[in-house]
Each structure stands twice: as C-alpha cells, then as structure tokens.
Scaffold this motif. Structure first.
Motif, PDB file in Angstrom:
ATOM      1  N   THR A  41       0.835  -1.202   0.000  1.00 41.59           N
ATOM      2  CA  THR A  41       0.000   0.000   0.000  1.00 41.59           C
ATOM      3  C   THR A  41       0.870   1.252   0.000  1.00 41.59           C
ATOM      4  O   THR A  41       0.656   2.190  -0.774  1.00 41.59           O
ATOM      5  CB  THR A  41      -0.926   0.010   1.234  1.00 41.59           C
ATOM      6  N   ARG A  46      -0.133   4.935  -1.859  1.00 45.16           N
ATOM      7  CA  ARG A  46      -1.381   5.129  -1.120  1.00 45.16           C
ATOM      8  C   ARG A  46      -1.036   5.524   0.318  1.00 45.16           C
ATOM      9  O   ARG A  46      -0.317   4.813   0.998  1.00 45.16           O
ATOM     10  CB  ARG A  46      -2.217   3.851  -1.137  1.00 45.16           C
ATOM     11  N   ARG A  47      -1.574   6.661   0.769  1.00 50.84           N
ATOM     12  CA  ARG A  47      -1.240   7.161   2.102  1.00 50.84           C
ATOM     13  C   ARG A  47      -2.518   7.423   2.884  1.00 50.84           C
ATOM     14  O   ARG A  47      -3.183   8.452   2.678  1.00 50.84           O
ATOM     15  CB  ARG A  47      -0.392   8.434   2.008  1.00 50.84           C
ATOM     16  N   GLN A 178      -8.337   0.679  -7.806  1.00 49.69           N
ATOM     17  CA  GLN A 178      -8.821   0.859  -6.446  1.00 49.69           C
ATOM     18  C   GLN A 178      -8.751  -0.451  -5.682  1.00 49.69           C
ATOM     19  O   GLN A 178      -9.365  -1.443  -6.074  1.00 49.69           O
ATOM     20  CB  GLN A 178     -10.272   1.346  -6.454  1.00 49.69           C
ATOM     21  N   ASP A 180      -8.329  -1.603  -1.284  1.00 52.32           N
ATOM     22  CA  ASP A 180      -8.198  -1.131   0.087  1.00 52.32           C
ATOM     23  C   ASP A 180      -7.599  -2.252   0.926  1.00 52.32           C
ATOM     24  O   ASP A 180      -8.182  -3.341   0.997  1.00 52.32           O
ATOM     25  CB  ASP A 180      -9.582  -0.733   0.621  1.00 52.32           C
ATOM     26  N   GLU A 251      -2.885   7.062 -11.307  1.00 50.32           N
ATOM     27  CA  GLU A 251      -3.792   6.122 -10.639  1.00 50.32           C
ATOM     28  C   GLU A 251      -4.838   6.849  -9.795  1.00 50.32           C
ATOM     29  O   GLU A 251      -5.162   6.454  -8.690  1.00 50.32           O
ATOM     30  CB  GLU A 251      -3.022   5.103  -9.798  1.00 50.32           C
ATOM     31  N   GLU A 252      -5.361   7.922 -10.340  1.00 48.12           N
ATOM     32  CA  GLU A 252      -6.449   8.640  -9.689  1.00 48.12           C
ATOM     33  C   GLU A 252      -7.722   8.381 -10.482  1.00 48.12           C
ATOM     34  O   GLU A 252      -7.788   8.631 -11.689  1.00 48.12           O
ATOM     35  CB  GLU A 252      -6.156  10.138  -9.640  1.00 48.12           C
TER      36      GLU A 252
END
Length: 532
Positions: A41, A46-47, A178, A180, A251-252
């Motif tokens: 991650t 990704r933060r 996306q 998580d 990657e948005e």
C-alpha cells in the motif's frame, strides 16, 4: 514494525537498483501477509489519512522533549523533515519496546479520527514511548500522511514478482486501480490469478523513451507510426459491466471530474479500454495546458469553469475490446480496431482520434517538428507498427521526440534545504529575472538539473552568502546565474511576475555570466507572445 522500519532505513541507504529489489524481495518473502499488503500500500503511493493536526503534533513533541518551540523550529529547519525531527528530539527509554506488527500499528492509527484532542495526544505519546528512533521516524511519516520512499513502482513490481514467482506484467496489473488493504487480503490481490479483478481496474501504462540520436537511426520509416505528442492528462477510459471509469496515469479515479466524457458510456461497446490524453479542447483543436489547469484540483466544477475549459479525449490506443485483453496485438492492428470504434461513435467533438502524420521520409518529420508548439503539442510520438502494448518505460518500440525547452538565464535568489539524504543541503531554488526597475522578480522554482558535485558547490556558496532568513527559506546574495528550461509559458495573475512556466528545470550553470547579464521579464513576455 521493526522489520518494516529496518527495510525503510536500508532502502534509504542505498542507490543501487538490484540492492533495493533484493531488500524488498526478502521482505515480501519473510513478512506476514497482512504486513506485506500494508507495505505494498505504501510502496504504491497510497497514504491513509488519520486526521491529525501537524501544529499540535509539533507542540506535543516539543513538550515531551522539554524544549522551547523556537528550538524545535530551528531543529526542524535544520533537519528538513518533521517526522525525522521528532524522532531525533524525543527522549528514549531503554526499557520500552513494542512488538506490534506494521498491521497492528495501522489499526492503532485508525483509532485516531474518532478521538478527542486529549485522547489523540495520549495515544500518540504512548506510541512514541514504545518505539525506537527509527521506528518513531516511520510511525511519524505514517501518522502525518507524508510517507515516501525512494523506490519506483517498477522496482516494487519486480521484487514482488520475484518473491511470488509471478510474471511482472501480471503483478503490475493486479496492483493498479482501487483496492483497500482493510477490505482485501494479499492472497486475493496478488495470488488469486486475476479472479478478484474488479471492473474499474486499469492496465499499467506503456511509456515512451526519449529519442536517442537522430530519428533516422530507427531504420525504415515505413515501419513506424508518427503522431503529435499531446500536452494533457494521460488517461484510460474504461467501460465494463455498463459502467464508465476514467483513470489518470497517476492512478487517480477521475470519472466525476470530466462530465463531458460521460456520454461514452452510451456509445462504447461493453468491455472497452482506451488509452489517450484528456486535453482542453475548443473549436475542434486542443488548447494550452494552462487552460486545463484551471479545473485540476477543483472539488466543484462550476458552469463557468466547464464553459471556459471544456475537455475532450484524444484516443491513441485500445487495450481491451469486447472484454478481451488485446495488448499483445501489434500496434497497427490495435490502431485499426480503435478506428473502427471511433467510426461507430456519433459526431461528437469530445472523442477524437490522435491523427497519424503522413510521412514517407524522416526528413519530412524533421521539417514538421519545429511546428509542434503551434499545434499545441510537445513534439512527436513515434511508435513501431509491430509493437505490443507493454508495461512501463521500455526502450525500442515507443519513442518520444520532444521539442527543445524554452529557456532564459536567471539569478538564484532564494534557497531551501531538501529532505532525506539531502536534508543538510540547499537543493530547492527560486530563480528571478530583471524587472523594469532593475529589481529581481521571482518567476520559477527548480529542483533538478545539477550534478551532485554542482549541488555541493552551490550549497557551499549559499551557506556563505545568506542575507536573510524566513523560516526554512534563505535569501541568497544574487550572484549565481543558471539557464532555466521550461516546456510552456502562460500568463498568471497568481504570480508576481505575471507569468507561469511549466516544468521548470536547471539546464546548466552559467558560470560564464554575471548576475546583471541575466534575462529580463521582458524576455519572458517576448517568449509568451511568440506562443500565444
């Protein structure tokens, strides 16, 4: 956390590519699946946000270290990194230690948003008391959402591919889009052989290499396509399961930011993925990038913004057709498929094909290349007709031939220290040109372009010629002259100079010039007029 902090520090200590890959590979082979997923991650940019006030964190750290705030601020300015500063000033107790895993520390951090200010203070101080100096540094980077590490995604993919004995192209695709870490597992994301792929997932982008030498070295012109290199936002448009998704190269997921393109959900065949450029577009032609910038970062797109900065999608490749991955098709066959798709779209100016440039000899491209800026382009893309669509930056099949940057000679007037390995060096510079009143007017910041040896020499000069201090910024005696290159130039009411330049960088140190010989604001305005 100990294992991850050690990996972080070891990665920061080496510049060797193979060493970094080996370090990450060993981590992926030995860490728990939960920790591997959280590390991935972070490595992929990704933060997670934990809603902490940085000013309060500074105050709590200064109180815990029993030092005045002015001393904390001086320490911070010297170190250049808040997380590292706190890790260095906090008192240490040999008796305190923690065996919490990286995953458990993320669980610990995720409790913060629901806490009161007092509870947050206690929670964070308790963490600092349990962690070593290096672990505290990493914890602070996670806490404040500022975790960055000097490894490219290509190296991460390579390390993970070697550790899991999986093709690197497959890994690159699986970590896109996306996902998580709190909603999936390492097994599902990496090892399920694609069964867990979601409809919105983009493909890894194929990136071009700068042309080396003269283009005639590429061989037979008939083996290549040429098209303009558009100056916009590289994007993929995905239509799967009757849903439209727009992904940028960063990657948005940006579907909501471009409502003009939503009509594609009613005209594209299901199972289509297009690669191309989102540009501001008006009167059947692209507009300068600064027009597009007026809507980047806005949460709400007003009617006025949509009217003044309309966008279109210029497609130049197709990666998936009818739900089938066609990246292994040759470029010429994919182009034919893309043209078929475009022909079936009703007359819409929001969806265009990147036109192929008709040429038979390389000399024809040489003659056309200087006209790039007039065509609101950065130069040419040159693509081998037989090439597949690959992953990342690969040499040989896609080349970019950019126009030479615009440039002026400017004076260094402000400097600020860097971070990480450059925390003790002044590496962030502000440059100025001469105004009508013989005063220097700042117009650009630049961070790249000098060798390590030159950075050392500039740093030596700055430290001996500081005139004023403004927090971390130092005013420098205006003597050093540098040629500053940039890709574009536009008017800007937000800048004192009235001008904004795009992608400024240092081209060379003009040791042969004195400060008074640097360029003027009129020089910049002259360049602006040429390319309006």
């Amino acid at each position: 956390m100990k294992q991850f902090a050690e990996l972080f520090m070891n990665l920061d200590r080496t510049n060797k590519t193979n060493a970094k890959v080996e370090l990450m590979k060993n981590y992926f082979l030995t860490a728990s699946d939960e920790d591997k997923l959280w590390a991935l991650t972070l490595f992929t940019g990704r933060r997670p946000s934990f809603k902490v006030n940085r000013t309060q964190v500074k105050e709590w750290a200064a109180e815990e270290a029993d030092i005045p705030m002015w001393l904390f601020q001086e320490s911070y300015h010297s170190v250049g990194d808040l997380g590292e500063t706190i890790s260095l000033i906090l008192p240490r107790s040999a008796a305190t230690d923690s065996d919490r895993s990286l995953t458990e520390w993320f669980d610990y951090l995720h409790a913060l948003p629901a806490m009161t200010e007092g509870e947050k203070r206690t929670h964070i101080l308790n963490a600092w008391a349990q962690l070593s100096k290096h672990e505290t540094f990493v914890f602070n980077k996670l806490l404040m959402g500022s975790f960055r590490i000097g490894v490219s995604q290509t190296l991460v993919v390579r390390a993970l591919a070697e550790a899991t004995e999986t093709d690197s192209n497959v890994i690159a695709h699986r970590i896109m889009g996306q996902w998580d870490p709190s909603q999936t597992t390492f097994e599902q994301l990496i090892l399920d052989k694609g069964e867990n792929d979601n409809a919105s997932r983009p493909y890894p982008f194929f990136l071009a290499y700068p042309i080396e030498g003269d283009i005639s070295g590429l061989g037979n012109p008939g083996d290549w396509f040429a098209e303009w290199k558009w100056d916009g936002i590289r994007s993929q448009i995905i239509y799967r399961n009757n849903e439209l998704f727009i992904w940028t190269r960063g990657e948005e997921l940006s579907t909501d930011k471009f409502p003009e393109l939503h009509f594609l959900s009613s005209v594209l065949p299901n199972g289509t993925v297009l690669d191309g450029e989102i540009v501001s577009y008006f009167d059947n032609k692209p507009m300068p990038f600064n027009v597009l910038q007026t809507r980047i970062g806005r949460k709400n797109l007003s009617k006025k913004v949509l009217e003044e900065a309309p966008v279109a999608f210029i497609a130049y490749d197709i990666l998936e057709a009818n739900g089938i991955d066609i990246r292994d098709w040759p470029q010429s066959q994919r182009r034919a498929q893309l043209e078929t798709i475009h022909q079936n779209v009703p007359g819409q100016s929001y969806f265009n094909l990147s036109p192929l440039i008709d040429f038979k000899e390389w000399s024809e491209l040489h003659d056309l290349h200087p006209l790039s800026r007039q065509n609101i382009a950065e130069g040419f893309m040159i693509k081998r007709k037989s090439s597949t669509y690959q992953v990342g930056r690969k040499k040989g099949d896609w080349w970019k031939w950019k126009i030479n940057p615009l440039s002026v000679d400017a004076v260094l007037i402000y400097a600020q220290k860097g971070s990480g390995r450059r925390a003790e060096l002044f590496t962030d510079y502000t440059f100025a040109v001469w105004g009508e009143d013989k005063k220097l007017i700042p117009f650009a910041k630049a961070y790249s372009g000098l060798t390590d040896a030159e950075i050392g020499q500039v740093d030596y000069f700055i430290k001996r010629n500081i005139l004023e201090k403004f927090g971390p910024v130092r005013t420098v005696k205006p003597e050093l002259v540098f040629e500053i290159g940039f890709e574009g130039i536009n008017e800007s009411s937000r800048h004192k100079s009235g001008i904004a330049v795009r992608f400024p960088r240092i081209l060379r140190w003009r040791k042969d010039k004195k400060a008074e010989e640097a360029d003027t604001l009129e020089s910049l305005k002259g360049i602006l007029e040429m390319y309006k």
